[in-house]
Structure formats: C-alpha cells, structure tokens
Design an enzyme around this catalytic site. Structure first.
Site, PDB file in Angstrom:
ATOM      1  N   HIS A  99       1.016  -1.219  -0.079  1.00 50.58           N
ATOM      2  CA  HIS A  99      -0.044   0.192   0.041  1.00 50.58           C
ATOM      3  C   HIS A  99       0.961   1.251   0.092  1.00 50.58           C
ATOM      4  O   HIS A  99       1.968   1.256   0.729  1.00 50.58           O
ATOM      5  CB  HIS A  99      -0.670   0.026   1.399  1.00 50.58           C
ATOM      6  CG  HIS A  99      -1.817  -0.986   1.377  1.00 50.58           C
ATOM      7  ND1 HIS A  99      -1.436  -2.142   2.121  1.00 50.58           N
ATOM      8  CD2 HIS A  99      -3.182  -1.125   1.133  1.00 50.58           C
ATOM      9  CE1 HIS A  99      -2.658  -2.741   2.312  1.00 50.58           C
ATOM     10  NE2 HIS A  99      -3.401  -2.416   1.899  1.00 50.58           N
ATOM     11  N   ASP A 102       2.197   2.058   3.454  1.00 51.79           N
ATOM     12  CA  ASP A 102       3.047   1.153   4.106  1.00 51.79           C
ATOM     13  C   ASP A 102       4.364   1.926   3.813  1.00 51.79           C
ATOM     14  O   ASP A 102       5.469   1.149   4.602  1.00 51.79           O
ATOM     15  CB  ASP A 102       2.939  -0.293   3.373  1.00 51.79           C
ATOM     16  CG  ASP A 102       1.724  -0.957   3.598  1.00 51.79           C
ATOM     17  OD1 ASP A 102       0.802  -0.544   4.123  1.00 51.79           O
ATOM     18  OD2 ASP A 102       1.473  -1.822   2.629  1.00 51.79           O
TER      19      ASP A 102
HETATM   20  C1  XUL Z   1      -7.714  -6.539   3.760  1.00 54.06           C
HETATM   21  C2  XUL Z   1      -6.720  -6.750   2.798  1.00 54.06           C
HETATM   22  C3  XUL Z   1      -5.906  -5.860   2.178  1.00 54.06           C
HETATM   23  C4  XUL Z   1      -5.900  -6.016   0.547  1.00 54.06           C
HETATM   24  C5  XUL Z   1      -5.032  -4.512   0.077  1.00 54.06           C
HETATM   25  O1  XUL Z   1      -8.751  -7.805   4.168  1.00 54.06           O
HETATM   26  O2  XUL Z   1      -6.778  -8.110   2.298  1.00 54.06           O
HETATM   27  O3  XUL Z   1      -4.603  -6.300   2.813  1.00 54.06           O
HETATM   28  O4  XUL Z   1      -5.238  -7.172   0.459  1.00 54.06           O
HETATM   29  O5  XUL Z   1      -5.632  -3.652   0.622  1.00 54.06           O
END
Ligand code: XUL
Ligand code: CO
Length: 438
Positions: A99, A102
């Site tokens: 992300h 992150d």
């Molecule tokens: C949340 C989830 C996230 C996504 C990316 O449940 O799976 O980590 O993979 O935003």
C-alpha cells in the site's frame, strides 16, 4: 550493506526429510515442474504491510513486535525497504506488494506525503535493479485515515472522493514507476453500516466512476498490467460492496468495467463470505476474471479476517489445482497477505512463517499436478456430463432444441431412467490417495 537479520542465512532447499526449521522441504525454486520452474508457477510475493509494518497490535493490547529498527521517519522507511529486500533474498521470494502508506508515513499535507513517496520509490527502484526483485502489485490505502471513515470512492462527501482520487493518482504513478504488474482495489471502507444514512445507488455509481477514472489514468501512463478487485464481504463495514467474486463481477459488468478488471481472490475473504477459497477461484476463472491470489487462511471458529500464514495443504492443493486449470498465473501471483500471530513475535518467526506458507503452497503445487496427472477426477467429471456430448444434450448446447422438442423427448422417455451417483466420498478418498498414498 549491513544485514538486519544477520543470524539467519539464505534458506536452502533440503527436501522432505529435512528437520532443519530454516530450510525448505517442498519449495525448490528452480526445480522444473510441468515445464516451468516452481518460482514461476507460484510467483510468491511478500506483503509490505504485514511483514514490515504490523507489530502485533489487536483490539485488546499494543505491539508485541519491534519493527522500528532503532529509527524513525524516512530513515525507518528505508530500513523497512532494506529488511524487505533482505527477506526476499534470503527466502527466494521474487515479488512484493504494497500500500502507498506502508512505504512511508502520511505527512501533514498531500504534497509532502507525495514527496516522501517519490523518495522511497527511488530508493526501492534502485534495490529492485540491484536484486532483480519485482513488484507484483501496488494499492492505495483508502481506509486508514479518518477522512475515509464513510468511504473513499463511495464517500457521501465529494471532497473525500477528490482526495481519494488524488491519492490513487500518486499510487498509480509509483506503481507504474516500480513496474508493478498489477494494481489492486480493495474497497476497505466501500460499503455501509445502515441504509438510514446511505444513498446506495449513488455510492455504487460513484465507485464505478472512481474505478473508471483510475483505470483510464493508469492506461494513459502506459500501464499494461492488470487491475484487480479484491472481494471481501464484511469488515471493516458491515456490508462491503465487493462481497464476493460473483457480486464484484456483476458490478463490473453493469458498469462496463469487466474488460479492464480481474479478481484478486483472498482465501480468508472467501471463507468470510461463506465460500470455499476454491469456489471463489473457480467462479472467477469460469467467468474470465482469474487474476491473482492473496494466500492466507482464516480460523473457521472466528468471524473476522485473521490473515494467518497458510498451512492447510488441502486448501493449498485445491488453490493450485484451480491455478493450473486456469492456465497458470500471467500477471498475478501468490501474495502472502498474512501476518505472524501476535505471540509469534521474534524475527525468526517471520522466517518460520514464510517458510511454512511457501512450503505449504509448494506442496500444494506438487499435489495439484499429481491430481491432474492422476486423472481420476477429470475423468469422473467428463463421464458425469457425458450426456451433453450426444443426443438431446448436444442439441441443447448447440442451440437447436426447442421447448416442444424437449417436451416430446420427455414424453417418449417416460421418466429419467439413469441418474448416476455423485460419488463424493469416493472422490474425496481419491484426493487423500493422491495426497498421502505412495
Ligand atoms: C484486507 C486486505 C488488504 C488488501 C489490500 O482484508 O486483504 O490487505 O489485500 O488492501
Ligand atoms: Co488481501
């Protein structure tokens, strides 16, 4: 470069008889299976958020793990990148997923946050060039900051939509810069708690507008990879709009987004939706939406997303069986959207967890190939549906049969004389035989 995990060496493959906890028993990255190396079948990815950011906090207590590397700010962001690449090197993981937030902490202004993202993505790009590691996908974190408390693309306030679009624009730019082969949209707060305050029709239309704007922008930058929806039925909102693969695919088709997007199927999200992991994969594949996988597992006794490292060999086998039947990954892969348990709080636990997850999927791949080669399941299914290859079944499939003809056929037949057994227990024992027989 100084190593952050100096006490742990590169994890070797030692084969099934090894008892070395810091060795692979099933994952032999360059071993060729069915014409390609295991690493290409599996395309393992490290998730930045769980691996470098999650420190064991839960609703009842704070951190149990120290991932501060004795520093903070941009220096910490770089130390995290160093740690990520050291882990990938030592574990033979070829890809990572992230992300935007992150990689760096959000600053007070969007402009300053974007400057931080420019700096860290330059740093990561250099490390990618030096190591050959690649980005599987990037995604924008549109659920953490309080501005997104009512949603991002589905926010009731247009200013929030605009901010989310700006954040996504930047994430697309750094994803493209890092050569990501995918961009994920997990609708973290794209849903609602109560219809008493919600204009559902507008929210769904706006979610589609948000995706269309994002896709067109990424394509305008020359992005040729995949866009993924990651379905999840609930958590954080009570009703998430991307409930499951069937729901997400129907949404994409309604809004003409179906040619641009595929599914990123997460095992734990599937079970929260009341489906098996395999169901979600199959449903995506038969509809032409097979894309990528978040490889983890939930706890069947808990009703939330525990994001555990996958150790269930049956599910890994069934997953890899679906991956093989779908023709293998193209731009997608197996991203460990998984975190060590709160009580597994040492650096070695990170290695043990990845080794466990990777070996489980490596074994799953080997067993899935064995199931295909064994052929009993394919043969059973072919025989079960044989009536569609001749006679009246074939006429239905060819679009030739009419209702009148089907009525005449049924009248002549009297009643259905043969309805073969589904043989579920026998087939389950075939799977056990392939998994555990000699
Ligand atoms: C949340 C989830 C996230 C996504 C990316 O449940 O799976 O980590 O993979 O935003
Ligand atoms: Co996920």
């Amino acid at each position: 470069m100084n190593q952050l995990f100096p006490e742990i060496r590169t994890i070797p493959y030692e084969g099934p008889k090894s008892k070395n906890p810091l060795a692979f028993r099933w994952y032999n990255p360059d071993e060729i299976l069915a014409g390609k190396p295991m690493r290409e079948h599996l395309r393992f990815a490290l998730a930045w958020w769980h691996t470098l950011c999650a420190c064991g906090t839960d609703m009842f207590g704070g951190d149990t793990m120290d991932k501060s590397f004795g520093t903070s700010g941009m220096d910490l962001a770089k130390k995290k990148a160093d740690a990520a690449f050291e882990l990938m090197e030592k574990l033979s993981i070829d890809y990572f997923c992230f992300h935007d937030y992150d990689l760096v902490d959000e600053a007070d202004t969007l402009a300053e946050t974007n400057a931080r993202l420019d700096e860290i993505s330059d740093y990561i790009l250099e490390k990618m060039k030096a190591t050959g590691k690649k980005c599987l996908w990037g995604t924008q974190k549109l659920f953490g900051n309080k501005r997104y408390m009512h949603g991002a693309g589905t926010a009731p306030n247009a200013d929030v939509f605009a901010y989310a679009a700006a954040q996504t624009k930047k994430n697309i730019e750094i994803s493209v810069k890092l050569g990501a082969s995918g961009i994920v949209f997990w609708g973290g707060r794209e849903g609602y708690e109560t219809l008493l305050n919600t204009d559902m029709g507008l929210e769904l239309d706006n979610l589609a507008r948000f995706l269309r704007l994002s896709i067109d922008y990424a394509r305008s930058l020359g992005f040729t990879g995949d866009f993924y929806i990651e379905p999840k039925p609930k958590e954080p909102t009570k009703h998430q709009y991307d409930f499951d693969a069937a729901n997400a695919i129907a949404f994409l088709r309604k809004y003409g987004l179906d040619r641009d997007m595929k599914m990123n199927i997460e095992a734990n999200h599937a079970t929260l939706a009341g489906h098996t992991f395999q169901h979600e994969l199959r449903y995506s594949a038969v509809n032409g939406f097979f894309g990528s996988v978040d490889a983890n597992q939930g706890d069947m006794l808990l009703g939330w997303d525990t994001d555990q490292f996958p150790t269930d060999v049956y599910n890994a086998t069934y997953c890899m069986y679906e991956v093989l039947k779908a023709g293998g990954f193209t731009n997608g892969g197996l991203n460990f959207d998984a975190k060590t348990r709160r009580g597994s709080n040492t650096p070695e636990d990170l290695f043990y967890s990845f080794i466990a997850g990777m070996d489980t999927f490596a074994l799953g791949l080997r067993k899935a190939l064995a199931l295909v080669e064994d052929g009993r399941i394919d043969q059973f299914i072919a025989e079960r549906y044989a009536s569609w290859t001749t006679g009246i079944g074939k006429r239905v499939i060819d679009g030739e049969a009419t209702m009148e003809e089907l009525e005449q056929y049924a009248l002549r037949m009297g009643d259905v004389s043969t309805n073969l057994s589904g043989r579920q227990e026998y087939l389950e024992s075939v799977v056990n035989d392939v998994l555990f027989g000699n």
